[in-house]
Design a protein around this motif. Sequence first.
Motif, short mmCIF file in Angstrom:
data_model
loop_
_atom_site.label_atom_id
_atom_site.label_comp_id
_atom_site.label_asym_id
_atom_site.label_seq_id
_atom_site.Cartn_x
_atom_site.Cartn_y
_atom_site.Cartn_z
N LEU A 1 48.13 30.40 33.85
CA LEU A 1 48.38 30.59 32.43
C LEU A 1 47.06 30.79 31.69
O LEU A 1 46.04 30.21 32.05
CB LEU A 1 49.11 29.38 31.84
N SER A 2 47.12 31.58 30.64
CA SER A 2 45.97 31.78 29.76
C SER A 2 46.36 31.49 28.32
O SER A 2 47.53 31.63 27.95
CB SER A 2 45.46 33.23 29.85
N CYS A 3 45.38 31.11 27.54
CA CYS A 3 45.61 30.86 26.11
C CYS A 3 44.42 31.48 25.36
O CYS A 3 43.30 30.97 25.47
CB CYS A 3 45.69 29.38 25.85
N THR B 1 54.67 29.90 26.62
CA THR B 1 55.03 30.84 27.67
C THR B 1 55.95 30.13 28.65
O THR B 1 55.70 29.00 29.04
CB THR B 1 53.78 31.41 28.37
N TYR C 1 42.60 28.07 30.26
CA TYR C 1 43.40 28.44 31.42
C TYR C 1 44.09 27.21 32.01
O TYR C 1 43.65 26.08 31.83
CB TYR C 1 42.52 29.05 32.51
N THR D 1 38.95 31.34 25.57
CA THR D 1 40.17 31.32 26.36
C THR D 1 40.27 30.03 27.18
O THR D 1 39.29 29.59 27.78
CB THR D 1 40.25 32.53 27.29
N VAL E 1 47.56 32.06 21.61
CA VAL E 1 48.53 32.95 22.24
C VAL E 1 48.52 32.71 23.74
O VAL E 1 47.56 33.06 24.43
CB VAL E 1 48.24 34.42 21.92
N GLU E 2 49.60 32.14 24.24
CA GLU E 2 49.74 31.85 25.67
C GLU E 2 50.32 33.06 26.40
O GLU E 2 51.11 33.83 25.84
CB GLU E 2 50.66 30.64 25.89
N SER E 3 49.94 33.19 27.67
CA SER E 3 50.49 34.24 28.52
C SER E 3 50.40 33.79 29.97
O SER E 3 49.74 32.80 30.29
CB SER E 3 49.72 35.54 28.32
N GLY E 4 51.08 34.54 30.85
CA GLY E 4 50.99 34.28 32.27
C GLY E 4 52.18 33.58 32.89
O GLY E 4 52.22 33.38 34.10
#
Length: 117
Positions: free
Chosen positions: A20-22, A111, A80, A78, A5-8
């Motif tokens: 970005l984070s995963c 993302t 990054y 995680t 799940v990617e975010s950022g």
Amino acid sequence: QVQLVESGGGLVQPGESLRLSCAASGFAFNVYPMTWVRQAPGKGFEWVSTIRDDGSRIIYADSVKGRFTISRDNGKNTLYLQMNSLKPEDTAVYYCALGYGSNWYDRGQGTQVTVST
């Protein structure tokens, strides 16, 4: 099963930064190399960077070398991607995936990163 799940992502101006984070689950994150890839509008996937399972080896595409930094926290499962000095040509959907270099697989949903004035 593998879940990434990617975010950022977001909208930034040229020269700005994003991180970005995963978040990974469903597999032994600490024994797999991990990779970031991206896909710009209307284009194919482009490999961005890879980090070995223990972080002992890191490689970057020439297009991001010196601007992007990949890292991982195996205790938090995680991955990054610190992205500095962003350019309009960095605009893409960014995905994390398992695997090394161009031999990546099982990417997440991605993302969006948009670099624009």
